[in-house]
Motif scaffolding. Structure first.
Motif, PDB file in Angstrom:
ATOM      1  N   HIS A 243     -39.214  -7.706 -18.512  1.00 39.51           N
ATOM      2  CA  HIS A 243     -39.916  -8.340 -19.485  1.00 39.51           C
ATOM      3  C   HIS A 243     -41.198  -8.857 -19.252  1.00 39.51           C
ATOM      4  O   HIS A 243     -42.250  -8.961 -19.870  1.00 39.51           O
ATOM      5  CB  HIS A 243     -38.931  -9.444 -20.151  1.00 39.51           C
ATOM      6  CG  HIS A 243     -39.252  -9.930 -21.394  1.00 39.51           C
ATOM      7  ND1 HIS A 243     -40.378 -10.722 -21.564  1.00 39.51           N
ATOM      8  CD2 HIS A 243     -38.887  -9.550 -22.636  1.00 39.51           C
ATOM      9  CE1 HIS A 243     -40.464 -11.145 -22.741  1.00 39.51           C
ATOM     10  NE2 HIS A 243     -39.649 -10.517 -23.386  1.00 39.51           N
ATOM     11  N   ALA A 244     -41.322  -9.937 -18.000  1.00 40.29           N
ATOM     12  CA  ALA A 244     -42.261 -10.499 -17.710  1.00 40.29           C
ATOM     13  C   ALA A 244     -43.608  -9.640 -17.256  1.00 40.29           C
ATOM     14  O   ALA A 244     -44.843  -9.748 -17.527  1.00 40.29           O
ATOM     15  CB  ALA A 244     -42.147 -11.498 -16.343  1.00 40.29           C
ATOM     16  N   GLU A 245     -43.152  -8.611 -16.590  1.00 41.55           N
ATOM     17  CA  GLU A 245     -44.113  -7.444 -16.233  1.00 41.55           C
ATOM     18  C   GLU A 245     -44.770  -6.714 -17.417  1.00 41.55           C
ATOM     19  O   GLU A 245     -46.066  -6.502 -17.316  1.00 41.55           O
ATOM     20  CB  GLU A 245     -43.584  -6.502 -14.980  1.00 41.55           C
ATOM     21  CG  GLU A 245     -43.331  -7.092 -13.827  1.00 41.55           C
ATOM     22  CD  GLU A 245     -42.689  -6.219 -12.822  1.00 41.55           C
ATOM     23  OE1 GLU A 245     -43.035  -4.878 -12.938  1.00 41.55           O
ATOM     24  OE2 GLU A 245     -42.144  -6.635 -11.890  1.00 41.55           O
ATOM     25  N   ILE A 246     -44.046  -6.378 -18.098  1.00 37.60           N
ATOM     26  CA  ILE A 246     -44.373  -5.649 -19.410  1.00 37.60           C
ATOM     27  C   ILE A 246     -45.317  -6.806 -20.338  1.00 37.60           C
ATOM     28  O   ILE A 246     -46.336  -6.359 -20.791  1.00 37.60           O
ATOM     29  CB  ILE A 246     -43.380  -5.234 -20.415  1.00 37.60           C
ATOM     30  CG1 ILE A 246     -42.498  -4.014 -19.636  1.00 37.60           C
ATOM     31  CG2 ILE A 246     -43.756  -4.829 -21.785  1.00 37.60           C
ATOM     32  CD1 ILE A 246     -41.253  -3.472 -20.274  1.00 37.60           C
ATOM     33  N   LYS A 247     -44.937  -7.823 -20.386  1.00 38.97           N
ATOM     34  CA  LYS A 247     -45.696  -8.972 -21.174  1.00 38.97           C
ATOM     35  C   LYS A 247     -47.121  -8.965 -20.360  1.00 38.97           C
ATOM     36  O   LYS A 247     -48.106  -9.101 -21.214  1.00 38.97           O
ATOM     37  CB  LYS A 247     -44.905 -10.119 -21.032  1.00 38.97           C
ATOM     38  CG  LYS A 247     -45.744 -11.312 -21.989  1.00 38.97           C
ATOM     39  CD  LYS A 247     -44.881 -12.648 -22.028  1.00 38.97           C
ATOM     40  CE  LYS A 247     -45.747 -13.605 -22.963  1.00 38.97           C
ATOM     41  NZ  LYS A 247     -44.902 -15.044 -22.596  1.00 38.97           N
ATOM     42  N   ALA A 248     -47.035  -9.104 -19.150  1.00 36.29           N
ATOM     43  CA  ALA A 248     -48.622  -9.171 -18.339  1.00 36.29           C
ATOM     44  C   ALA A 248     -49.354  -7.805 -18.773  1.00 36.29           C
ATOM     45  O   ALA A 248     -50.630  -8.065 -19.065  1.00 36.29           O
ATOM     46  CB  ALA A 248     -48.243  -9.609 -17.098  1.00 36.29           C
ATOM     47  N   LEU A 249     -48.718  -6.911 -18.626  1.00 33.51           N
ATOM     48  CA  LEU A 249     -49.336  -5.536 -19.005  1.00 33.51           C
ATOM     49  C   LEU A 249     -49.849  -5.614 -20.307  1.00 33.51           C
ATOM     50  O   LEU A 249     -50.928  -4.743 -20.484  1.00 33.51           O
ATOM     51  CB  LEU A 249     -48.359  -4.382 -18.681  1.00 33.51           C
ATOM     52  CG  LEU A 249     -48.944  -2.947 -18.389  1.00 33.51           C
ATOM     53  CD1 LEU A 249     -50.011  -2.941 -17.360  1.00 33.51           C
ATOM     54  CD2 LEU A 249     -47.894  -1.985 -18.246  1.00 33.51           C
ATOM     55  N   SER A 250     -49.033  -5.825 -21.401  1.00 29.49           N
ATOM     56  CA  SER A 250     -49.254  -5.836 -22.648  1.00 29.49           C
ATOM     57  C   SER A 250     -50.723  -6.679 -23.181  1.00 29.49           C
ATOM     58  O   SER A 250     -51.322  -6.184 -24.009  1.00 29.49           O
ATOM     59  CB  SER A 250     -48.308  -6.216 -23.794  1.00 29.49           C
ATOM     60  OG  SER A 250     -48.179  -7.933 -23.347  1.00 29.49           O
ATOM     61  N   GLU A 251     -51.149  -7.538 -22.301  1.00 29.11           N
ATOM     62  CA  GLU A 251     -52.483  -8.320 -22.402  1.00 29.11           C
ATOM     63  C   GLU A 251     -53.363  -7.345 -22.114  1.00 29.11           C
ATOM     64  O   GLU A 251     -54.602  -7.900 -22.690  1.00 29.11           O
ATOM     65  CB  GLU A 251     -52.290  -9.562 -21.532  1.00 29.11           C
ATOM     66  CG  GLU A 251     -51.291 -10.275 -22.206  1.00 29.11           C
ATOM     67  CD  GLU A 251     -51.086 -11.611 -21.145  1.00 29.11           C
ATOM     68  OE1 GLU A 251     -52.048 -11.759 -20.151  1.00 29.11           O
ATOM     69  OE2 GLU A 251     -50.495 -12.789 -21.234  1.00 29.11           O
ATOM     70  N   SER A 252     -53.640  -6.171 -21.518  1.00 23.30           N
ATOM     71  CA  SER A 252     -54.692  -5.311 -21.510  1.00 23.30           C
ATOM     72  C   SER A 252     -54.739  -4.430 -22.486  1.00 23.30           C
ATOM     73  O   SER A 252     -55.775  -3.701 -22.631  1.00 23.30           O
ATOM     74  CB  SER A 252     -54.066  -4.546 -20.132  1.00 23.30           C
ATOM     75  OG  SER A 252     -53.869  -5.371 -18.892  1.00 23.30           O
TER      76      SER A 252
END
Length: 230
Positions: free
Chosen positions: A191-200
């Protein structure tokens, strides 16, 4: 890539035609002593930029910023529409255009490309500056002739698109881990990694929605696991 030549032509002309001095002006100092022929002109495989300021150093810096901005705009305008980029349809003309919002985001990400970060004064091939008295004010005009070829533009576009494909691949890999996660801790990490990626991704990008759906699903799975362990 069909737009590249057109974009380069615009890049070499738009905004760089020249900055003429005020009618009541006097050149107090200039380097080199004779103004080069390329000033206020265009040149193949070069960006001709000019900026003005109250100091020579600031005028040079602003000229380099103009070079950087136009290279970034050229990359953004030429990004292939065949990738996962969201397009919007003009209801009147029926033409497909890249969203203006997406263009802004593309420019922001393009600014991180190493080549663009490397734009600096030591890359300037030729320069010309003039210290001009306009009425009672002193203004410095700084002109630069900066090398930038069609080949370099193609490389920048390829570099950007490669990085964008990697973002898509990362999202696919992360979403593929959801169903095989064996603990709440693993789900939380995904979840944390997807959230960080989604900011792109910007809101109109389909990958943004895919990221949000994945995060919602993970949150629900974590909630269900927590209920079952009570």
């Amino acid at each position: 890539m069909k737009k590249i030549l057109i974009a380069l032509a615009l890049l070499m002309s738009f905004g760089f035609v020249g900055q003429t001095y005020a009618q009541k002006s006097k050149v107090l100092e200039q380097q080199p002593k004779k103004k080069p022929a390329w000033v206020n002109s265009t040149a193949k495989d070069y960006i001709i930029a000019v900026a003005s300021s109250s100091t020579l150093e600031d005028a040079q810096e602003k000229a380099l910023i103009k070079v950087k901005e136009h290279i970034i705009s050229s990359v953004a305008d030429n990004i292939s529409s065949t990738s996962e980029y969201t397009l919007t349809e003009d209801s009147q003309s029926g033409e497909m255009n890249i969203s203006e919002t997406y263009k802004v985001a593309t420019k922001t990400r393009a600014a991180d490309i190493p080549f663009i970060k490397g734009i600096s004064a030591n890359q300037i091939e030729e320069y010309y500056w003039a210290k001009v008295k306009e009425n009672d004010r002193i203004t410095y005009y700084y002109h630069v002739k900066y090398p930038f070829t069609e080949f370099q533009l193609k490389k920048l576009i390829m570099e950007y698109e490669r990085a964008d494909r990697e973002l898509s691949q990362q999202l696919e890999e992360l979403t593929g881990k959801i169903d095989i996660a064996e603990s709440i801790e693993e789900l939380a990490q995904i979840h944390a990694e997807i959230k960080a990626l989604s900011e792109s991704f910007i809101d109109v990008d389909t990958r943004k929605n895919k990221s949000n759906v994945a995060m919602t699903r993970i949150s629900q799975m974590m909630k269900n696991v927590a209920i079952e362990t009570v």
